[in-house]
Write an enzyme that holds these catalytic residues in place. Structure first.
Site, short mmCIF file in Angstrom:
data_model
loop_
_atom_site.label_atom_id
_atom_site.label_comp_id
_atom_site.label_asym_id
_atom_site.label_seq_id
_atom_site.Cartn_x
_atom_site.Cartn_y
_atom_site.Cartn_z
N HIS A 149 -49.41 2.64 -47.45
CA HIS A 149 -48.70 3.02 -48.68
C HIS A 149 -47.61 4.06 -48.42
O HIS A 149 -46.78 4.30 -49.29
CB HIS A 149 -49.67 3.48 -49.77
CG HIS A 149 -50.30 4.81 -49.52
ND1 HIS A 149 -51.54 4.95 -48.96
CD2 HIS A 149 -49.84 6.07 -49.76
CE1 HIS A 149 -51.83 6.24 -48.86
NE2 HIS A 149 -50.81 6.94 -49.34
N SER B 278 -51.70 11.62 -46.37
CA SER B 278 -51.97 10.20 -46.19
C SER B 278 -51.74 9.82 -44.73
O SER B 278 -50.74 10.20 -44.13
CB SER B 278 -51.05 9.35 -47.07
OG SER B 278 -51.36 9.55 -48.42
#
Length: 176
Positions: A27, A166
């Site tokens: 992502h 992330s």
């Protein structure tokens, strides 16, 4: 562990898993409009304005099933649970960065061995990344709680993470 930067300036963490390959979250390369936002630079050992080494990025590989399964809701990108296990990306660097000081081996055991390791550590792990609140220093959350495994094998945890973390690794101590 290093920091990835995309063409639009998005920052994510990543882990060098070969001399010229970084493992991170898929992502990280999707902008707020759902368009692909390729990585441009990977920096290792970033500390303030200094770094150990860096390389431009030549290629990003994200699972097509993951990309097709993303949901666009009210200007946000949602990762449905059915594709969450595919939220990974491999990034190819333009130059090999070689062995880095402080290299930590990727766990090579099977699932039962990982469960045993987690039990021996009282389910405590360390997470490290470059969070949005301090993008120029590698920050860690030591001895945070791992909570279990999902059916697809992913480890769940209660580590303090923010945007920018992330793609950051989770570390478990083995043999001291």
């Amino acid at each position: 562990v290093g920091q990835l930067e995309t063409a639009t300036g998005t920052i994510c963490s990543g882990t060098l898993v070969a001399d010229d390959v970084v493992l991170t979250a898929g992502h990280c390369f999707i902008d707020e409009k759902g368009r692909f936002d390729p990585a441009t630079l990977f920096t290792v050992g970033l500390w303030g304005k200094q770094h150990r080494s860096q390389s431009k990025v030549t290629q990003v590989q994200v699972d097509r099933t993951f990309l097709k399964g993303l949901k666009h809701v009210n200007g946000s990108i949602i990762i449905p649970p059915r594709i969450a296990g595919r939220d990974v990306a491999f990034v190819r660097l333009s130059k090999p960065l070689g062995k880095q000081e402080g290299v930590v081996e990727v766990f090579a055991g099977n699932h039962p061995q990982l469960q045993q390791l987690m039990r021996s550590n009282q389910w405590k792990v360390t997470q490290g990344g470059y969070p949005i609140d301090d993008q120029t220093h590698l920050l860690v959350h030591s001895r945070c709680d791992a909570t279990g495994f999902l059916p697809d094998g992913r480890l769940t945890h209660h580590c303090d993470t923010l945007a920018g973390d992330s793609g950051s690794p989770i570390f478990a101590q083995r043999d001291g």
